[in-house]
Write a protein that holds these residues in place. Sequence first.
Motif, mmCIF file in Angstrom:
data_model
loop_
_atom_site.group_PDB
_atom_site.id
_atom_site.type_symbol
_atom_site.label_atom_id
_atom_site.label_comp_id
_atom_site.label_asym_id
_atom_site.label_seq_id
_atom_site.Cartn_x
_atom_site.Cartn_y
_atom_site.Cartn_z
ATOM 1 N N LEU A 1 0.813 -1.209 0.069
ATOM 2 C CA LEU A 1 0.095 0.086 0.011
ATOM 3 C C LEU A 1 0.991 1.204 -0.103
ATOM 4 N N VAL A 2 2.085 1.227 0.679
ATOM 5 C CA VAL A 2 2.699 2.541 0.729
ATOM 6 C C VAL A 2 3.377 2.467 -0.502
ATOM 7 N N VAL A 3 4.055 1.278 -1.089
ATOM 8 C CA VAL A 3 4.683 1.664 -2.394
ATOM 9 C C VAL A 3 3.790 2.133 -3.625
ATOM 10 N N ALA A 4 2.542 1.622 -3.452
ATOM 11 C CA ALA A 4 1.482 1.913 -4.545
ATOM 12 C C ALA A 4 1.208 3.402 -4.572
ATOM 13 N N ALA A 5 1.164 3.789 -3.376
ATOM 14 C CA ALA A 5 0.596 5.227 -3.174
ATOM 15 C C ALA A 5 1.936 6.003 -3.430
ATOM 16 N N ARG B 1 5.512 6.377 -10.518
ATOM 17 C CA ARG B 1 6.860 6.811 -10.825
ATOM 18 C C ARG B 1 7.727 5.806 -11.580
ATOM 19 N N LEU B 2 7.589 4.613 -10.914
ATOM 20 C CA LEU B 2 8.024 3.579 -11.443
ATOM 21 C C LEU B 2 7.712 3.124 -12.698
ATOM 22 N N ASP B 3 6.201 3.146 -12.688
ATOM 23 C CA ASP B 3 5.371 2.802 -13.799
ATOM 24 C C ASP B 3 5.501 3.561 -14.972
ATOM 25 N N SER C 1 8.635 3.962 -20.373
ATOM 26 C CA SER C 1 9.434 4.581 -21.137
ATOM 27 C C SER C 1 10.214 3.528 -21.939
ATOM 28 N N PHE C 2 10.815 2.535 -21.419
ATOM 29 C CA PHE C 2 11.537 1.521 -21.704
ATOM 30 C C PHE C 2 10.845 0.509 -22.554
ATOM 31 N N THR C 3 9.506 0.591 -22.512
ATOM 32 C CA THR C 3 8.876 -0.764 -23.261
ATOM 33 C C THR C 3 7.896 0.003 -24.410
ATOM 34 N N ASP C 4 8.157 1.329 -24.641
ATOM 35 C CA ASP C 4 7.384 2.021 -25.397
ATOM 36 C C ASP C 4 5.759 2.041 -25.244
ATOM 37 N N GLY C 5 5.666 1.968 -24.200
ATOM 38 C CA GLY C 5 3.789 2.025 -23.696
ATOM 39 C C GLY C 5 3.278 0.590 -23.993
ATOM 40 N N GLY C 6 4.153 -0.443 -24.242
ATOM 41 C CA GLY C 6 3.601 -1.689 -24.555
ATOM 42 C C GLY C 6 3.086 -2.636 -23.235
ATOM 43 N N ALA C 7 3.868 -2.290 -22.276
ATOM 44 C CA ALA C 7 3.567 -3.031 -21.130
ATOM 45 C C ALA C 7 3.853 -2.007 -19.886
ATOM 46 N N THR C 8 3.087 -2.069 -18.639
ATOM 47 C CA THR C 8 3.339 -1.225 -17.641
ATOM 48 C C THR C 8 3.533 -2.261 -16.504
ATOM 49 N N LEU C 9 4.192 -1.391 -15.594
ATOM 50 C CA LEU C 9 4.634 -2.329 -14.205
ATOM 51 C C LEU C 9 3.604 -2.830 -13.441
ATOM 52 N N SER C 10 2.656 -1.976 -13.267
ATOM 53 C CA SER C 10 1.484 -2.432 -12.571
ATOM 54 C C SER C 10 0.735 -3.715 -13.107
ATOM 55 N N GLN C 11 0.957 -4.102 -14.318
ATOM 56 C CA GLN C 11 0.320 -5.349 -14.919
ATOM 57 C C GLN C 11 1.126 -6.584 -13.998
ATOM 58 N N TYR C 12 2.454 -6.487 -13.765
ATOM 59 C CA TYR C 12 3.244 -7.577 -12.976
ATOM 60 C C TYR C 12 3.289 -7.190 -11.698
ATOM 61 N N VAL C 13 3.059 -6.241 -10.930
ATOM 62 C CA VAL C 13 3.287 -5.879 -9.686
ATOM 63 C C VAL C 13 1.907 -5.296 -9.143
ATOM 64 N N GLY C 14 0.772 -6.319 -8.995
ATOM 65 C CA GLY C 14 -0.311 -5.738 -8.399
ATOM 66 C C GLY C 14 -0.408 -6.221 -6.956
ATOM 67 N N LEU C 15 -1.554 -5.946 -6.634
ATOM 68 C CA LEU C 15 -2.051 -6.526 -5.212
ATOM 69 C C LEU C 15 -2.117 -8.155 -5.219
ATOM 70 N N PRO C 16 -2.808 -8.795 -6.399
ATOM 71 C CA PRO C 16 -2.929 -10.038 -5.952
ATOM 72 C C PRO C 16 -1.644 -10.811 -6.234
ATOM 73 N N GLN C 17 -0.659 -10.518 -7.029
ATOM 74 C CA GLN C 17 0.553 -10.987 -7.134
ATOM 75 C C GLN C 17 1.472 -10.647 -5.750
ATOM 76 N N VAL C 18 1.406 -9.773 -5.264
ATOM 77 C CA VAL C 18 2.207 -9.264 -3.934
ATOM 78 C C VAL C 18 1.663 -10.346 -3.047
ATOM 79 N N MET C 19 0.367 -10.327 -2.792
ATOM 80 C CA MET C 19 -0.593 -11.373 -1.800
ATOM 81 C C MET C 19 0.032 -12.848 -2.000
ATOM 82 N N ALA C 20 0.067 -13.181 -3.342
ATOM 83 C CA ALA C 20 0.290 -14.601 -3.736
ATOM 84 C C ALA C 20 1.929 -14.870 -3.060
ATOM 85 N N PHE C 21 2.656 -13.976 -3.279
ATOM 86 C CA PHE C 21 4.038 -14.040 -2.961
ATOM 87 C C PHE C 21 4.257 -14.012 -1.510
#
Length: 133
Positions: A57-61, A66-68, A73-93
């Motif tokens: 919650l702290v990192v998402a806020a 900014r990291l997204d 900018s590196f993926t030319d808008g094709g992918a976002t970081l929030s697709q890979y690092v979301g609440l379900p993924q963090v809670m599963a980990f």
Amino acid sequence: MSTVADKLAKKSTHKTPAKQVRLRLVYIDFWSAVKLSFLAAVALAIVTVVSYFLLYLVVAATLLPRLDEFFTSFTDGGATLSQYVGLPQVMAFAAIIAILNLVVITVLGAVMAGIYNLAVKVTGGLLVGFTSN
């Protein structure tokens, strides 16, 4: 004439001798050690899951937008970081880490009880002293 306060004052000046008891711990029950280490591991698992949730919650806020942008900018808008690092993924980990810790801590508690029971045969056990003070 003597009052109750005087009687209590006289009683408090009389000191009883301190009794000492020395006990030697010569055996730790295996199943008790397993149960206790399991309960400690469950408490640690709950703390782990809650701390991962709060940290997300702290990192998402604060950092994730900014990291997204930086990742986009590196993926030319094709992918976002929030697709890979979301609440379900963090809670599963967090759940996977908590389950692994649960197993490891329970096994370590059992192993430590066994090692202590073997070491008692050499050392004689742990001497613990108690006083009545």
